[in-house]
Design a protein around this motif. Structure first.
Motif, PDB file in Angstrom:
ATOM      1  N   ILE A 243     -65.765  26.175 -45.307  1.00  0.00           N
ATOM      2  CA  ILE A 243     -67.280  26.170 -45.516  1.00  0.00           C
ATOM      3  C   ILE A 243     -67.925  27.487 -45.240  1.00  0.00           C
ATOM      4  CG2 ILE A 243     -67.301  23.623 -45.059  1.00  0.00           C
ATOM      5  CD1 ILE A 243     -68.693  24.339 -42.357  1.00  0.00           C
ATOM      6  N   HIS A 244     -66.939  28.323 -44.579  1.00  0.00           N
ATOM      7  CA  HIS A 244     -67.554  29.879 -44.457  1.00  0.00           C
ATOM      8  C   HIS A 244     -66.509  30.744 -44.667  1.00  0.00           C
ATOM      9  CE1 HIS A 244     -65.632  29.965 -40.358  1.00  0.00           C
ATOM     10  NE2 HIS A 244     -65.972  28.464 -40.437  1.00  0.00           N
ATOM     11  N   GLU A 245     -66.914  31.884 -44.945  1.00  0.00           N
ATOM     12  CA  GLU A 245     -65.995  33.118 -45.729  1.00  0.00           C
ATOM     13  C   GLU A 245     -65.110  33.541 -44.566  1.00  0.00           C
ATOM     14  OE1 GLU A 245     -67.513  35.908 -48.432  1.00  0.00           O
ATOM     15  OE2 GLU A 245     -68.217  34.427 -49.721  1.00  0.00           O
ATOM     16  N   ALA A 246     -65.831  34.074 -43.780  1.00  0.00           N
ATOM     17  CA  ALA A 246     -65.120  35.118 -42.555  1.00  0.00           C
ATOM     18  C   ALA A 246     -64.654  34.170 -41.521  1.00  0.00           C
ATOM     19  CB  ALA A 246     -66.035  36.181 -42.017  1.00  0.00           C
ATOM     20  N   PRO A 247     -63.335  34.237 -41.044  1.00  0.00           N
ATOM     21  CA  PRO A 247     -62.753  33.288 -39.826  1.00  0.00           C
ATOM     22  C   PRO A 247     -63.361  34.045 -38.579  1.00  0.00           C
ATOM     23  CG  PRO A 247     -61.149  34.781 -40.793  1.00  0.00           C
ATOM     24  CD  PRO A 247     -62.149  34.942 -41.683  1.00  0.00           C
ATOM     25  N   PHE A 248     -63.316  33.063 -37.502  1.00  0.00           N
ATOM     26  CA  PHE A 248     -63.452  33.564 -36.303  1.00  0.00           C
ATOM     27  C   PHE A 248     -62.054  33.959 -35.670  1.00  0.00           C
ATOM     28  CE2 PHE A 248     -62.787  32.472 -31.630  1.00  0.00           C
ATOM     29  CZ  PHE A 248     -63.682  33.274 -31.042  1.00  0.00           C
ATOM     30  N   THR A 249     -61.985  35.280 -35.099  1.00  0.00           N
ATOM     31  CA  THR A 249     -60.756  35.620 -34.676  1.00  0.00           C
ATOM     32  C   THR A 249     -61.011  36.307 -33.212  1.00  0.00           C
ATOM     33  OG1 THR A 249     -61.082  38.027 -35.648  1.00  0.00           O
ATOM     34  CG2 THR A 249     -59.872  36.329 -37.030  1.00  0.00           C
ATOM     35  N   LEU A 250     -59.898  36.126 -32.237  1.00  0.00           N
ATOM     36  CA  LEU A 250     -60.289  36.449 -30.957  1.00  0.00           C
ATOM     37  C   LEU A 250     -58.825  37.046 -30.618  1.00  0.00           C
ATOM     38  CD1 LEU A 250     -61.285  34.187 -28.094  1.00  0.00           C
ATOM     39  CD2 LEU A 250     -59.324  35.494 -27.846  1.00  0.00           C
ATOM     40  N   ASN A 251     -58.765  38.374 -30.053  1.00  0.00           N
ATOM     41  CA  ASN A 251     -57.519  38.936 -29.830  1.00  0.00           C
ATOM     42  C   ASN A 251     -57.740  39.540 -28.017  1.00  0.00           C
ATOM     43  OD1 ASN A 251     -55.628  39.012 -32.127  1.00  0.00           O
ATOM     44  ND2 ASN A 251     -57.589  39.805 -32.781  1.00  0.00           N
ATOM     45  N   GLN A 252     -57.175  39.109 -27.370  1.00  0.00           N
ATOM     46  CA  GLN A 252     -57.065  39.597 -25.738  1.00  0.00           C
ATOM     47  C   GLN A 252     -55.666  39.868 -25.403  1.00  0.00           C
ATOM     48  OE1 GLN A 252     -59.285  37.510 -22.370  1.00  0.00           O
ATOM     49  NE2 GLN A 252     -57.431  37.224 -21.784  1.00  0.00           N
ATOM     50  N   ASP A 253     -55.691  41.253 -25.048  1.00  0.00           N
ATOM     51  CA  ASP A 253     -54.501  41.935 -24.579  1.00  0.00           C
ATOM     52  C   ASP A 253     -54.283  41.527 -23.227  1.00  0.00           C
ATOM     53  OD1 ASP A 253     -53.837  42.952 -27.176  1.00  0.00           O
ATOM     54  OD2 ASP A 253     -55.007  44.794 -26.849  1.00  0.00           O
ATOM     55  N   ALA A 254     -55.192  41.361 -22.524  1.00  0.00           N
ATOM     56  CA  ALA A 254     -55.024  41.208 -20.918  1.00  0.00           C
ATOM     57  C   ALA A 254     -54.504  39.817 -20.646  1.00  0.00           C
ATOM     58  CB  ALA A 254     -56.692  41.039 -20.137  1.00  0.00           C
ATOM     59  N   ASP A 255     -53.829  39.822 -19.503  1.00  0.00           N
ATOM     60  CA  ASP A 255     -53.075  38.437 -19.154  1.00  0.00           C
ATOM     61  C   ASP A 255     -54.283  37.216 -18.657  1.00  0.00           C
ATOM     62  OD1 ASP A 255     -50.828  36.841 -18.494  1.00  0.00           O
ATOM     63  OD2 ASP A 255     -50.946  37.285 -16.420  1.00  0.00           O
ATOM     64  N   PRO A 256     -53.870  35.947 -19.457  1.00  0.00           N
ATOM     65  CA  PRO A 256     -52.977  35.763 -20.483  1.00  0.00           C
ATOM     66  C   PRO A 256     -53.120  36.482 -21.925  1.00  0.00           C
ATOM     67  CG  PRO A 256     -54.214  33.885 -20.209  1.00  0.00           C
ATOM     68  CD  PRO A 256     -54.560  34.942 -19.149  1.00  0.00           C
ATOM     69  N   ARG A 257     -52.339  37.234 -22.546  1.00  0.00           N
ATOM     70  CA  ARG A 257     -52.633  37.525 -23.749  1.00  0.00           C
ATOM     71  C   ARG A 257     -52.803  36.411 -24.908  1.00  0.00           C
ATOM     72  NH1 ARG A 257     -49.643  39.689 -28.276  1.00  0.00           N
ATOM     73  NH2 ARG A 257     -47.549  39.574 -27.258  1.00  0.00           N
TER      74      ARG A 257
END
Length: 639
Positions: A243-257
């Motif tokens: 229902i929406h074009e752009a997805p939500f994305t989350l990237n965290q390099d800290a622990d926990p990655r």
């Protein structure tokens, strides 16, 4: 000397201490979950996961899996550091031998070699070795190549240094499962391909190659966008329209990655695929709980902040997540899995850590994308109103079909032992077959519920329509344990539920419709191992004075090949269960001593969900593709 309850002696001599890998061969289910298809393929995952661990920690970039021509032998190779081959200071044995013959021996315990890993028990490789008829390990290190062979967990050769020099480093494990452990040792290409492609999505930049010698194919997977590419594939496979074009994305390099991506769709279910260190966690766990909690709080905060709370309807967490498709991948240094098969994560600290990252990130994303967020909220409110209407319909049906004996379906022929001991309910196709089953059954333990006509396809029907269907009402009332979120297995009136339909294509269709209902609305029956499919005969074969029963054409030909030379066979094809005499139905299908039952089990929840969605959902295009792709395989069609 002490005595046991039955009077037999019980002393130290009765205590058996299994050594080496004997416990694995004695109780394989404790280590791989069982010896069926899921357990067989779990052998591959254990070896592949070791190679993935090398890649996760920056030591490998390529993994190749080969299914050899016999379809029962697998090779897994990587360009990692190679398993050490020098002698261990305590045991004086090569490290390679220890890794493959000693439980809880590995390089993942200290954390100096692996920051994150799919397995910390040191069990995987040795378990595969123990359950293999043959296993060969080849290691490339320091310009040389080394080889060692095993059988059923025991070395059959010493560590050998092969002639010549080689470039690079890495490990290749080739194994053949032991047929004395596994009833079937043939691997499935599609299952392997699906798992390997998933690994390439979860580890950006990892090149994974699958060589299938049984089909003469070679496929390479490399996904630079990782789980974002994976989300696109899942949406396409499920025919889910966002229902929406752009997805939500989350990237965290800290622990926990962690890496997370999601989109809301027009679908009416929630679909989350979660992973820990690249291991699929089909039963979820604390990381998935943290994701759900964080996302729910983020959406609620957005609704409250912008005064979007609807009047006259209460929004539940299920409303918020309806239509959600998400990929959740976390990497932690010391995962605590539930069992060796690693199906569920138990680390309590991970839930708070994931929730603490997801909530502010998702809330910020919604505030920065107001048009997207408002469309999501509108979809959530619509789901809440629909759920309220369905709940009202469900309550109305529950009042009509309460699990009281006096309100049980009139066509149910109940058994005497219901609720007191072992009992089973046969859900039978058609009143005619139901009549034969009622006469042929064991009245003490076997109940019969005949269904009229084709069952409703619950995959493409609303909950309101499902609950208004007479046949489904009868099943719910007979079982007495409720459905969906209100299901309570403790209230189930029978120990087993057995689907009994004709052995022809119509019968298979009805069985599929029933399986769809139970998978979507009473999945706990499957999880608890209570749902079965009866296998009635399609053919009666009389050869001389002997009578044989064949479940299908292949079984018929097998019987004729074994016994047909003695006399001219007389073959009768049953048109349906209804034309069987009660004593014949008892002998072939109802009698626990002579019948055949197939337990309904889920090897891969994600693949099962996709198949049911494709074959039973509203979108006919997936079924059209399925039929066209397999049209050449149809040798004999039952019409």
């Amino acid at each position: 000397m002490s005595k046991s309850a039955n009077g037999n002696s019980y002393a130290a001599k009765d205590i058996v201490a299994l050594e080496g890998l004997e416990p694995v061969r004695k109780r394989p289910g404790m280590y791989i979950g069982g010896v069926g298809s899921a357990g067989l393929h779990h052998l591959i995952w254990e070896i592949v996961d070791n190679s993935v661990d090398e890649a996760m920690n920056g030591h490998a970039s390529e993994i190749t899996v080969t299914l050899h021509k016999d379809a029962s032998t697998i090779s897994v190779s990587d360009n990692g550091r190679g398993i050490p081959i020098d002698k261990h200071p305590q045991t004086k044995k090569p490290a390679l031998e220890m890794v493959l013959t000693v439980l809880h021996a590995g390089g993942k315990f200290e954390g100096n070699n692996y920051k994150t890993a799919g397995g910390l028990h040191g069990v995987g490789a040795s378990v595969v070795n123990a359950l293999s008829k043959e296993l060969t390990a080849v290691v490339r290190r320091d310009g040389s190549q080394f080889r060692m062979t095993f059988s059923k967990g025991v070395p059959t050769s010493k560590l050998q240094k092969l002639r010549g020099t080689v470039r690079g480093s890495g490990t290749m494990i080739t194994f053949t499962p032991d047929p004395t452990i596994f009833p079937k040792t043939t691997f499935d290409s599609d299952t392997i391909r699906h798992r390997l492609e998933t690994a390439s999505f979860l580890h950006r930049g990892l090149k994974v190659t699958f060589v299938d010698e049984t089909q003469g194919t070679k496929q390479t997977y490399l996904h630079e966008e990782g789980i974002v590419d994976y989300l696109r594939k899942v949406l396409k496979d499920r025919n889910a329209k966002p229902i929406h074009e752009a997805p939500f994305t989350l990237n965290q390099d800290a622990d926990p990655r962690m890496e997370i991506t999601l989109q809301w769709t027009e679908s009416t279910d929630e679909h989350i695929r979660s992973y820990v260190n690249g291991i699929p966690t089909g039963s979820g766990g604390t990381h998935e709980n943290g994701f759900r909690g964080g996302l729910t709080k983020a959406v609620r905060n957005y609704i409250d902040t912008h005064n979007l709370t609807p009047r006259g309807v209460k929004i539940s967490p299920e409303d918020i997540r309806e239509g959600l498709v998400a990929i959740v991948s976390v990497f932690i240094s010391e995962p605590q899995f539930q069992g060796q098969t690693k199906d569920r994560l138990n680390n309590p600290e991970v839930q708070a850590a994931v929730e603490g990252v997801v909530r502010p990130s998702a809330e910020q994303w919604m505030n920065n994308n107001r048009s997207i967020a408002d469309s999501i909220v509108a979809r959530i409110i619509a789901a809440a109103r629909a759920r309220a209407a369905s709940r009202a319909a469900s309550e109305a049906v529950s009042r009509k079909t309460a699990g009281k004996r006096s309100l049980l379906p009139g066509k149910l022929s109940d058994c005497i032992s219901t609720g007191k001991g072992y009992s089973e309910l046969f859900i039978v196709e058609g009143d005619s077959a139901g009549g034969s089953a009622k006469q042929g059954r064991d009245r003490n333990t076997q109940a019969i519920l005949p269904l009229r006509g084709k069952v409703l396809n619950t995959e493409s029907a609303t909950l309101k329509k499902i609950l208004e269907n007479k046949e489904i009402q009868d099943m719910i009332a007979a079982l007495g344990c409720g459905i969906g979120a209100n299901m309570n297995v403790a209230s189930l009136r029978y120990d087993r539920v057995i689907l009994l339909a004709d052995a022809d294509s119509d019968g298979h269709h009805i069985t599929t419709l029933l399986l769809t209902f139970f998978y979507r609305h009473m999945p706990q029956l499957i999880a608890d191992g209570r749902l079965f499919i009866a296998v009635p005969p399609l053919y009666r074969i009389d050869i001389g004075k002997e009578t044989y029963w064949a479940a299908d054409e292949a079984h018929r030909e097998e019987i004729l090949a074994q016994h047909g030379g003695r006399a001219k066979p007389e073959i009768t094809r049953f048109k349906g269960l209804g034309e069987m005499m009660p004593n014949v139905l008892w002998e072939t299908t109802l009698n626990p001593a002579t019948r055949k039952l197939e337990k309904v089990e889920i090897d891969d929840h994600l693949e099962t969900d996709r198949v049911i969605s494709d074959l039973m959902g509203r979108d006919a295009s997936a079924r059209f593709r399925f039929i066209m792709d397999r049209a050449e395989d149809a040798v004999e069609i039952d019409v």
